[in-house]
Design an enzyme around this catalytic site. Structure first.
Site, PDB file in Angstrom:
ATOM      1  CG  PHE A  86      -1.748   1.273   1.325  1.00  0.00           C
ATOM      2  CD1 PHE A  86      -2.872   1.432   0.530  1.00  0.00           C
ATOM      3  CD2 PHE A  86      -1.393   2.290   2.198  1.00  0.00           C
ATOM      4  CE1 PHE A  86      -3.631   2.593   0.612  1.00  0.00           C
ATOM      5  CE2 PHE A  86      -2.154   3.448   2.278  1.00  0.00           C
ATOM      6  CZ  PHE A  86      -3.280   3.597   1.485  1.00  0.00           C
ATOM      7  CB  VAL A  87       1.959   3.697  -2.184  1.00  0.00           C
ATOM      8  CG1 VAL A  87       2.493   5.107  -2.276  1.00  0.00           C
ATOM      9  CG2 VAL A  87       3.088   2.677  -2.272  1.00  0.00           C
ATOM     10  CE1 TYR A 131       2.227  -4.623  -7.793  1.00  0.00           C
ATOM     11  CE2 TYR A 131       0.110  -5.565  -8.365  1.00  0.00           C
ATOM     12  CZ  TYR A 131       0.940  -4.953  -7.449  1.00  0.00           C
ATOM     13  OH  TYR A 131       0.485  -4.692  -6.181  1.00  0.00           O
TER      14      TYR A 131
END
Length: 159
Positions: A86-87, A131
């Site tokens: 998580f950012v 990704y």
């Protein structure tokens, strides 16, 4: 400036907050049911079940990666399973997600491992796109299965 560091016991409240924020993002907040004491023991107790990296931007915590060791019998080597990444929204695009994954990749190699693996929600096109940019690929032919709650207890008791 981006820094990545290993979480310590005093980071527990931060880690718990990041887990809840991730669950909100994933529209799964209703599934967060951990007990603080139990989670704390499993992350920072005498036999940790998982580890956490904290990502900071300009000295402020802005993201995390929670992970644990796996093992591939086919490779004959350990790996790392990324459970949560998580950012914070304000830090997205700054390179923090990539830095967290880069550190995890380095840990796999340092530990003599073969794989870094994770799941992504099927609707998370932004995540899947990210990704792909780092060279990750979808694993065709595999489905994720789960056993929990009553089914887990029934099987454990031979029912």
């Amino acid at each position: 400036m981006i820094t990545i560091r290993q979480a310590e016991a005093q980071d527990f409240a931060l880690v718990a907050a990041f887990i809840r924020k991730l669950a909100e993002y994933e529209k799964l907040a209703h599934e967060v049911r951990f007990d603080d004491a139990t989670l704390h023991r499993h992350l920072f107790g005498p036999r940790p079940a998982a580890e956490v990296l904290i990502g900071e931007v300009d000295g402020e915590p802005a993201g995390f990666a929670l992970y644990f060791q796996t093992f591939s019998t086919f490779e004959g080597k350990p790996g790392i399973w990324l459970e949560d990444l998580f950012v914070e929204p304000h830090a997205r695009g700054a390179g923090l997600g990539r830095a967290l994954l880069s550190r995890l990749a380095a840990l796999v190699i340092e530990r003599g491992g073969a794989r870094l693996e994770w799941n992504v929600l099927d609707w998370n096109e932004l995540g899947k796109g990210f990704y792909r940019t780092i060279g990750a690929a979808h694993v065709d032919g595999w489905e994720r299965w789960r056993m929990q709650d009553e089914a887990l207890a029934a099987l454990a008791h031979g029912v």
